[in-house]
Scaffold this motif. Structure first.
Motif, PDB file in Angstrom:
ATOM      1  N   PRO A  35       0.801  -1.227   0.000  1.00 18.43           N
ATOM      2  CA  PRO A  35       0.000   0.000   0.000  1.00 18.43           C
ATOM      3  C   PRO A  35       0.828   1.269   0.000  1.00 18.43           C
ATOM      4  N   ALA A  36       1.923   1.293   0.755  1.00 14.39           N
ATOM      5  CA  ALA A  36       2.748   2.506   0.830  1.00 14.39           C
ATOM      6  C   ALA A  36       3.396   2.845  -0.501  1.00 14.39           C
ATOM      7  N   SER A  37       3.585   1.849  -1.358  1.00 16.02           N
ATOM      8  CA  SER A  37       4.236   2.093  -2.650  1.00 16.02           C
ATOM      9  C   SER A  37       3.342   2.854  -3.615  1.00 16.02           C
ATOM     10  N   LEU A  38       2.056   2.986  -3.288  1.00 20.31           N
ATOM     11  CA  LEU A  38       1.098   3.663  -4.158  1.00 20.31           C
ATOM     12  C   LEU A  38       0.784   5.076  -3.686  1.00 20.31           C
ATOM     13  N   ASP A  69     -10.151  10.702  -9.809  1.00 19.45           N
ATOM     14  CA  ASP A  69     -11.352  11.114  -9.094  1.00 19.45           C
ATOM     15  C   ASP A  69     -11.140  10.962  -7.592  1.00 19.45           C
ATOM     16  N   ALA A  70     -10.539   9.830  -7.190  1.00 25.15           N
ATOM     17  CA  ALA A  70     -10.269   9.601  -5.777  1.00 25.15           C
ATOM     18  C   ALA A  70      -9.237  10.584  -5.237  1.00 25.15           C
ATOM     19  N   VAL A  71      -8.172  10.818  -5.977  1.00 23.13           N
ATOM     20  CA  VAL A  71      -7.120  11.734  -5.533  1.00 23.13           C
ATOM     21  C   VAL A  71      -7.694  13.121  -5.249  1.00 23.13           C
ATOM     22  N   ALA A  91      -0.495  10.719   2.547  1.00 28.23           N
ATOM     23  CA  ALA A  91      -1.907  10.979   2.840  1.00 28.23           C
ATOM     24  C   ALA A  91      -2.804  10.847   1.620  1.00 28.23           C
ATOM     25  N   ASN A  92      -2.218  10.595   0.467  1.00 28.47           N
ATOM     26  CA  ASN A  92      -3.023  10.497  -0.751  1.00 28.47           C
ATOM     27  C   ASN A  92      -2.359   9.516  -1.700  1.00 28.47           C
ATOM     28  N   LEU A  93      -3.140   9.060  -2.667  1.00 24.67           N
ATOM     29  CA  LEU A  93      -2.607   8.205  -3.714  1.00 24.67           C
ATOM     30  C   LEU A  93      -1.764   9.023  -4.681  1.00 24.67           C
TER      31      LEU A  93
END
Length: 388
Positions: free
Chosen positions: A75-78, A120-122, A84-86
């Motif tokens: 997860p941290a690699s993304l 959209d998520a970012v 705090a964000n992708l």
């Protein structure tokens, strides 16, 4: 933070319409949801995306390759440097891992659809409209929320005559559009000339017509149409030949000195660069129609815009294909020349947020976090059904 899951659903957008090359009787698209563990404004942040019409849903590719790579990554690699964000660029690189270069086509649609949902998520995690985020990160800092849009239609339809064609195009003009587009190449040149002249007959001052052959013509036919179209003051002559036939496009400029448009069926920066290098297009009058949803998404579109600047092109010569809100956000944030629109087709995926109206050929984007899908009630119902 982390991505909890990525969901995909194949949705029908079938219609009895046809252009010069295909009919849409069995057309589908992929709808994607990227579910995160972040909560904003009392709701879990979910990014949504879908691919543009004309290319079918890509669920198999997503499920077999691209979604598993995202979910198997640490997860941290993304995440971006803040944690705090992708980071959409890192997620893109993860999806493309173990993929050979070249062969841009269905793969680019699958990645481009997931990429839309990621952005959209970012933007939702930042609690900003995507156009604002893009202007701050990659643009001039301040977006131009007023975006030019044109109405695409004029398809061939069983039993459709010139009166019905005029009624359709007139309905777009009545809704505030100043440029309307119709299909050519699915009938004889004489018939298409009659259809064009019928369409031109309803235009008023400041209103223009564009025509689209959907890549149907060989060189001789493209030239024959070019000679006939020179008699009209068209907004553009679009995609005369196969999208990869750069020689045809380059030759056509010798027979048509008015604006031409192409690029919607080129799906990578490399293919776009070959068009610019070898297609004979003119940066003072021609238009580029690259569609992020079909061409690996915004991450790749940013590379394409950098390439265009290096070759002396302005982003303002880009009017993307597809008629979706993602390209609207890019246009507002990065200074594109406008966006395609389908007022009556491919719903609920086309169109604008509720309450947005076309005025003098432009729309003004509302202040909605992310791409703005939540502002279109019929679309967000379809999207939320995928996760709720």
């Amino acid at each position: 933070m982390r991505i909890l899951e990525v969901r995909e659903k194949t949705c029908p957008i079938a219609s009895p319409i046809r252009n010069a090359y295909i009919d849409f009787s069995k057309m589908t698209l992929s709808l994607v949801a990227v579910v995160t563990d972040v909560v904003r404004n009392g709701r879990r942040v979910v990014g949504y995306g879908f691919n543009s019409n004309g290319r079918y849903g890509q669920g198999a590719l997503m499920r077999e390759r691209f979604i598993p790579r995202i979910l198997e990554a640490a997860p941290a690699s993304l995440l971006d440097d803040s944690g705090a964000n992708l980071d959409a660029h890192k997620v893109w690189a993860t999806m493309f891992r173990n993929e050979k270069p070249g062969g841009h086509g269905e793969r680019s649609v699958a990645i481009g659809t997931i990429d839309m949902a990621l952005w959209d998520a970012v933007a939702k995690i930042e609690d900003k409209p995507l156009f604002q985020l893009l202007a701050e990160r990659y643009g001039q800092g301040t977006p131009d929320r007023r975006v030019f849009v044109y109405a695409a239609g004029g398809y061939y339809y069983p039993g459709k005559d010139d009166r019905q064609l005029k009624d359709e195009l007139r309905s777009y003009l009545d809704r505030g559009y100043s440029v309307v587009k119709m299909k050519i190449g699915g009938a004889s040149l004489d018939e298409d000339r009659r259809r064009i002249e019928s369409a031109l007959s309803i235009l008023g001052p400041g209103q223009r017509l564009a025509v689209d052959a959907n890549g149907r013509f060989d060189l001789d036919t493209a030239i024959a149409y070019a000679k006939a179209l020179r008699a009209y003051d068209l907004f553009w002559y679009e995609e005369a030949g196969d999208p990869l036939d750069f020689e045809l496009q380059a030759t056509l400029r010798n027979y048509y000195d008015k604006p031409m448009a192409t690029g919607e069926n080129l799906f990578s920066m490399q293919d776009a660069r070959n068009l610019i290098r070898h297609g004979g297009l003119r940066p003072d009058r021609d238009w580029l129609q690259f569609d992020c949803a079909l061409s690996y998404g915004l991450v790749e579109y940013l590379r394409t815009l950098d390439m265009l600047r290096q070759h002396g092109w302005s982003a303002s010569r880009c009017i993307p294909h597809g008629g979706h809100q993602m390209s609207l956000a890019i246009a507002a944030g990065l200074g594109l020349g406008g966006n395609e629109s389908y007022p009556d087709l491919f719903q609920p995926f086309g169109g604008f947020p509720d309450g947005v109206r076309v005025r003098d050929g432009h729309v003004e984007l509302p202040e909605l976090p992310g791409i703005g899908f939540e502002g279109k009630s019929d679309l967000i119902r379809e999207m939320r059904a995928l996760t709720e």
